[in-house]
Design a protein around this motif. Structure first.
Motif, PDB file in Angstrom:
ATOM      1  N   THR A  36      59.984  36.307  46.467  1.00  0.00           N
ATOM      2  CA  THR A  36      60.332  36.147  45.056  1.00  0.00           C
ATOM      3  C   THR A  36      59.396  35.117  44.434  1.00  0.00           C
ATOM      4  OG1 THR A  36      62.660  36.655  45.488  1.00  0.00           O
ATOM      5  CG2 THR A  36      62.140  35.537  43.418  1.00  0.00           C
ATOM      6  N   ALA A  37      58.817  35.466  43.287  1.00  0.00           N
ATOM      7  CA  ALA A  37      57.934  34.571  42.553  1.00  0.00           C
ATOM      8  C   ALA A  37      58.596  34.211  41.228  1.00  0.00           C
ATOM      9  CB  ALA A  37      56.585  35.232  42.309  1.00  0.00           C
ATOM     10  N   LEU A  38      58.770  32.924  40.982  1.00  0.00           N
ATOM     11  CA  LEU A  38      59.328  32.444  39.719  1.00  0.00           C
ATOM     12  C   LEU A  38      58.181  31.988  38.833  1.00  0.00           C
ATOM     13  CD1 LEU A  38      62.296  30.290  41.102  1.00  0.00           C
ATOM     14  CD2 LEU A  38      62.270  32.727  40.536  1.00  0.00           C
ATOM     15  N   GLY A 216      59.095  39.165  24.370  1.00  0.00           N
ATOM     16  CA  GLY A 216      59.665  39.719  25.587  1.00  0.00           C
ATOM     17  C   GLY A 216      58.895  39.304  26.823  1.00  0.00           C
ATOM     18  N   PRO A 217      59.308  39.775  27.984  1.00  0.00           N
ATOM     19  CA  PRO A 217      58.639  39.399  29.235  1.00  0.00           C
ATOM     20  C   PRO A 217      57.188  39.871  29.254  1.00  0.00           C
ATOM     21  CG  PRO A 217      60.258  41.139  29.615  1.00  0.00           C
ATOM     22  CD  PRO A 217      60.472  40.662  28.222  1.00  0.00           C
ATOM     23  N   HIS A 218      56.312  38.963  29.644  1.00  0.00           N
ATOM     24  CA  HIS A 218      54.868  39.201  29.536  1.00  0.00           C
ATOM     25  C   HIS A 218      54.191  38.496  30.694  1.00  0.00           C
ATOM     26  CE1 HIS A 218      50.930  38.228  27.136  1.00  0.00           C
ATOM     27  NE2 HIS A 218      50.762  39.249  27.957  1.00  0.00           N
ATOM     28  N   MET A 219      53.278  39.185  31.372  1.00  0.00           N
ATOM     29  CA  MET A 219      52.630  38.602  32.542  1.00  0.00           C
ATOM     30  C   MET A 219      51.212  39.117  32.646  1.00  0.00           C
ATOM     31  SD  MET A 219      54.014  38.738  36.502  1.00  0.00           S
ATOM     32  CE  MET A 219      54.684  40.371  36.208  1.00  0.00           C
ATOM     33  N   ARG A 220      50.314  38.248  33.159  1.00  0.00           N
ATOM     34  CA  ARG A 220      48.937  38.637  33.435  1.00  0.00           C
ATOM     35  C   ARG A 220      48.771  38.745  34.947  1.00  0.00           C
ATOM     36  NH1 ARG A 220      44.124  38.375  30.432  1.00  0.00           N
ATOM     37  NH2 ARG A 220      45.211  37.250  28.783  1.00  0.00           N
ATOM     38  N   ILE A 221      48.331  39.917  35.406  1.00  0.00           N
ATOM     39  CA  ILE A 221      48.178  40.206  36.830  1.00  0.00           C
ATOM     40  C   ILE A 221      46.717  40.494  37.124  1.00  0.00           C
ATOM     41  CG2 ILE A 221      48.737  41.848  38.677  1.00  0.00           C
ATOM     42  CD1 ILE A 221      51.452  42.248  37.402  1.00  0.00           C
ATOM     43  N   ALA A 222      46.191  39.895  38.189  1.00  0.00           N
ATOM     44  CA  ALA A 222      44.801  40.102  38.603  1.00  0.00           C
ATOM     45  C   ALA A 222      44.772  40.710  40.002  1.00  0.00           C
ATOM     46  CB  ALA A 222      44.043  38.781  38.587  1.00  0.00           C
ATOM     47  N   LEU A 223      43.769  41.577  40.231  1.00  0.00           N
ATOM     48  CA  LEU A 223      43.588  42.231  41.526  1.00  0.00           C
ATOM     49  C   LEU A 223      42.163  42.038  42.009  1.00  0.00           C
ATOM     50  CD1 LEU A 223      46.248  43.698  40.657  1.00  0.00           C
ATOM     51  CD2 LEU A 223      45.295  45.789  41.659  1.00  0.00           C
ATOM     52  N   ALA A 224      42.021  41.783  43.303  1.00  0.00           N
ATOM     53  CA  ALA A 224      40.717  41.749  43.971  1.00  0.00           C
ATOM     54  C   ALA A 224      40.960  42.092  45.424  1.00  0.00           C
ATOM     55  CB  ALA A 224      40.051  40.389  43.846  1.00  0.00           C
ATOM     56  N   HIS A 225      39.960  42.682  46.068  1.00  0.00           N
ATOM     57  CA  HIS A 225      40.128  42.965  47.487  1.00  0.00           C
ATOM     58  C   HIS A 225      39.950  41.700  48.313  1.00  0.00           C
ATOM     59  CE1 HIS A 225      40.166  44.925  51.323  1.00  0.00           C
ATOM     60  NE2 HIS A 225      38.948  44.474  51.606  1.00  0.00           N
ATOM     61  N   ALA A 226      38.814  41.041  48.187  1.00  0.00           N
ATOM     62  CA  ALA A 226      38.495  39.882  49.024  1.00  0.00           C
ATOM     63  C   ALA A 226      38.772  38.591  48.269  1.00  0.00           C
ATOM     64  CB  ALA A 226      37.035  39.935  49.464  1.00  0.00           C
ATOM     65  N   PRO A 227      39.642  37.726  48.796  1.00  0.00           N
ATOM     66  CA  PRO A 227      40.049  36.520  48.060  1.00  0.00           C
ATOM     67  C   PRO A 227      39.163  35.312  48.325  1.00  0.00           C
ATOM     68  CG  PRO A 227      41.391  36.743  50.016  1.00  0.00           C
ATOM     69  CD  PRO A 227      40.452  37.936  50.010  1.00  0.00           C
ATOM     70  N   TYR A 228      37.886  35.429  48.010  1.00  0.00           N
ATOM     71  CA  TYR A 228      37.023  34.248  48.085  1.00  0.00           C
ATOM     72  C   TYR A 228      37.563  33.174  47.135  1.00  0.00           C
ATOM     73  CZ  TYR A 228      33.598  36.845  50.804  1.00  0.00           C
ATOM     74  OH  TYR A 228      32.976  37.554  51.808  1.00  0.00           O
ATOM     75  N   THR A 229      37.322  31.922  47.468  1.00  0.00           N
ATOM     76  CA  THR A 229      37.854  30.848  46.631  1.00  0.00           C
ATOM     77  C   THR A 229      37.339  30.939  45.204  1.00  0.00           C
ATOM     78  OG1 THR A 229      36.097  29.348  47.405  1.00  0.00           O
ATOM     79  CG2 THR A 229      38.195  29.288  48.583  1.00  0.00           C
ATOM     80  N   TRP A 230      36.063  31.328  45.033  1.00  0.00           N
ATOM     81  CA  TRP A 230      35.517  31.438  43.676  1.00  0.00           C
ATOM     82  C   TRP A 230      36.154  32.610  42.927  1.00  0.00           C
ATOM     83  CZ3 TRP A 230      33.112  36.069  42.763  1.00  0.00           C
ATOM     84  CH2 TRP A 230      32.578  36.754  43.882  1.00  0.00           C
ATOM     85  N   VAL A 231      36.616  33.632  43.648  1.00  0.00           N
ATOM     86  CA  VAL A 231      37.339  34.730  43.002  1.00  0.00           C
ATOM     87  C   VAL A 231      38.682  34.216  42.483  1.00  0.00           C
ATOM     88  CG1 VAL A 231      38.496  36.941  43.399  1.00  0.00           C
ATOM     89  CG2 VAL A 231      36.215  36.550  44.335  1.00  0.00           C
ATOM     90  N   LEU A 232      39.405  33.474  43.318  1.00  0.00           N
ATOM     91  CA  LEU A 232      40.691  32.932  42.884  1.00  0.00           C
ATOM     92  C   LEU A 232      40.502  31.957  41.728  1.00  0.00           C
ATOM     93  CD1 LEU A 232      42.492  32.393  46.310  1.00  0.00           C
ATOM     94  CD2 LEU A 232      42.420  34.429  44.853  1.00  0.00           C
ATOM     95  N   ASP A 233      39.450  31.138  41.783  1.00  0.00           N
ATOM     96  CA  ASP A 233      39.170  30.217  40.676  1.00  0.00           C
ATOM     97  C   ASP A 233      38.902  31.000  39.385  1.00  0.00           C
ATOM     98  OD1 ASP A 233      39.419  28.038  42.360  1.00  0.00           O
ATOM     99  OD2 ASP A 233      37.259  27.782  42.657  1.00  0.00           O
ATOM    100  N   ASP A 241      48.797  34.957  35.895  1.00  0.00           N
ATOM    101  CA  ASP A 241      50.032  34.421  36.461  1.00  0.00           C
ATOM    102  C   ASP A 241      50.114  34.733  37.949  1.00  0.00           C
ATOM    103  OD1 ASP A 241      51.457  33.479  33.983  1.00  0.00           O
ATOM    104  OD2 ASP A 241      51.212  35.594  33.447  1.00  0.00           O
ATOM    105  N   LEU A 242      49.661  35.927  38.307  1.00  0.00           N
ATOM    106  CA  LEU A 242      49.719  36.397  39.683  1.00  0.00           C
ATOM    107  C   LEU A 242      48.409  37.083  40.047  1.00  0.00           C
ATOM    108  CD1 LEU A 242      53.203  38.133  40.130  1.00  0.00           C
ATOM    109  CD2 LEU A 242      52.282  36.351  41.612  1.00  0.00           C
ATOM    110  N   THR A 243      47.863  36.754  41.209  1.00  0.00           N
ATOM    111  CA  THR A 243      46.703  37.472  41.734  1.00  0.00           C
ATOM    112  C   THR A 243      47.081  38.078  43.080  1.00  0.00           C
ATOM    113  OG1 THR A 243      45.015  36.151  40.608  1.00  0.00           O
ATOM    114  CG2 THR A 243      44.362  37.213  42.655  1.00  0.00           C
ATOM    115  N   PHE A 244      46.700  39.349  43.267  1.00  0.00           N
ATOM    116  CA  PHE A 244      46.959  40.058  44.513  1.00  0.00           C
ATOM    117  C   PHE A 244      45.633  40.346  45.206  1.00  0.00           C
ATOM    118  CE2 PHE A 244      50.623  41.002  41.886  1.00  0.00           C
ATOM    119  CZ  PHE A 244      51.694  40.969  42.763  1.00  0.00           C
TER     120      PHE A 244
END
Length: 335
Positions: A36-38, A216-233, A241-244
């Motif tokens: 669960t993510a709050l 209303g409820p609103h969220m920004r979602i990001a996707l990447a295959h390889a989670p290099y630190t510079w990708v997460l940055d 809000d959330l990266t997968f």
């Protein structure tokens, strides 16, 4: 060479055989993680909490003969997600495309989004598995793929990527390879952004959006295959809000306690899989807050990252230790 007594040599061989057999079995001990993510509301506070159930699928590395893996993938539709994200390395051969689409079945009619990994473009190659354990890749955004310690994953047989893409989008899933868009899911507005696989230098971050604030409820979602630190940055700078992500296989061959030895990128091994905040605090206290299994994590004004240990492995290294294959059901609650 010193002679090893036959009984000791026999014991070592028996132990090695048992460990290998266990690792092969563990590679098919499929499980569903429930987290669960709050996250805080964007803009005005909501009159009541809003919830969205997100199914995260990654690294299936499918070939048609993997009956147990295929059965697990088919079972995921029973979880009843509101939204599905797939973070690449879905196939290991062209012959797996139709079986994968068949196994996803009803999930393809659920709103979803995907990005590709290197093995969606080219098949795996037989390599010395010890190269994977030499250490993490330190590739930067502009580095040469050949610098990667696991070799060049794009060197295998080219795959029918466009056939896979067409199959995934046929039911309405959004192709987020170097793209962004806004969609509505239930009562939610989702701003989606994704990049093609940075591990093989296919990434290109889309231009910033100019979307208006919504009620209303609103969220920004990001996707990447390889989670290099510079990708997460980069995703954090984009106000996700959330990266997968996937790619790491959770370390795949781990020590007891699910302690990863490598991540196949520059991400510290403490973050090889799980749900965690990014960026971590300077004192590294967030490393103790990585949810490896089930539980709840509060965004606390940080981006949350969910990294899957993946459902599969390369057909050439079909083993796992202390790192079960997984799909993740993430309940997002916006307060």
């Amino acid at each position: 060479m010193t002679n090893v007594p036959a009984r000791i040599l026999g014991g070592l061989i028996a132990s090695g055989t048992a460990i290998t057999a266990g690792a092969l079995v563990h590679a098919h001990a499929y499980t569903v993680r429930r987290r669960t993510a709050l996250i805080p509301a964007r803009g005005a506070s909501l009159s009541q909490p809003a919830q969205l159930r997100i199914l995260h699928i990654s690294d299936t590395h499918l070939v048609p003969y993997q009956r147990k893996r295929r059965s697990f993938i088919r079972s995921l539709a029973d979880l009843g997600p509101d939204f599905v994200v797939a973070t690449g390395d879905l196939i290991a051969d062209d012959s797996a495309i139709d079986p994968l689409l068949d196994d996803l079945g009803p999930l393809l009619s659920v709103p979803g989004a995907f990005v590709f990994g290197s093995n969606d473009y080219s098949g795996p190659t037989l390599k010395n598995p010890l190269r994977y354990l030499l250490g993490p890749s330190s590739k930067t955004a502009n580095a040469d793929e050949d610098d990667s310690p696991d070799g060049a994953p794009h060197s295998g047989k080219p795959l029918a990527t466009e056939v896979l893409r067409d199959g995934l989008t046929s039911g309405g899933w959004v192709d987020l390879n170097n793209a962004r868009t806004r969609i509505s899911v239930n009562a939610w507005t989702l701003d989606l952004v994704g990049i093609d696989d940075p591990h093989i230098q296919r990434h290109a971050m889309p231009a910033p959006d100019n979307n208006e604030t919504v009620a209303g409820p609103h969220m920004r979602i990001a996707l990447a295959h390889a989670p290099y630190t510079w990708v997460l940055d980069m995703m954090a700078a984009d106000h996700a809000d959330l990266t997968f992500a996937g790619h790491t296989h959770g370390g795949q061959v781990n020590l007891p306690g699910s302690r990863a030895l490598v991540t196949n990128c520059d991400l510290p091994t403490a973050f090889a899989n799980g749900l965690f905040r990014w960026p971590p605090h300077n004192d590294n206290t967030d490393r103790a807050r990585v949810l490896k299994k089930n539980g709840t994590l509060d965004a606390a004004e940080h981006m949350l990252v969910n990294i899957s240990a993946g459902i599969g492995t390369s057909p050439y290294t079909p083993i796992r230790t202390f790192c079960a294959p997984e799909a993740i059901m993430l309940d997002v609650v916006q307060l």
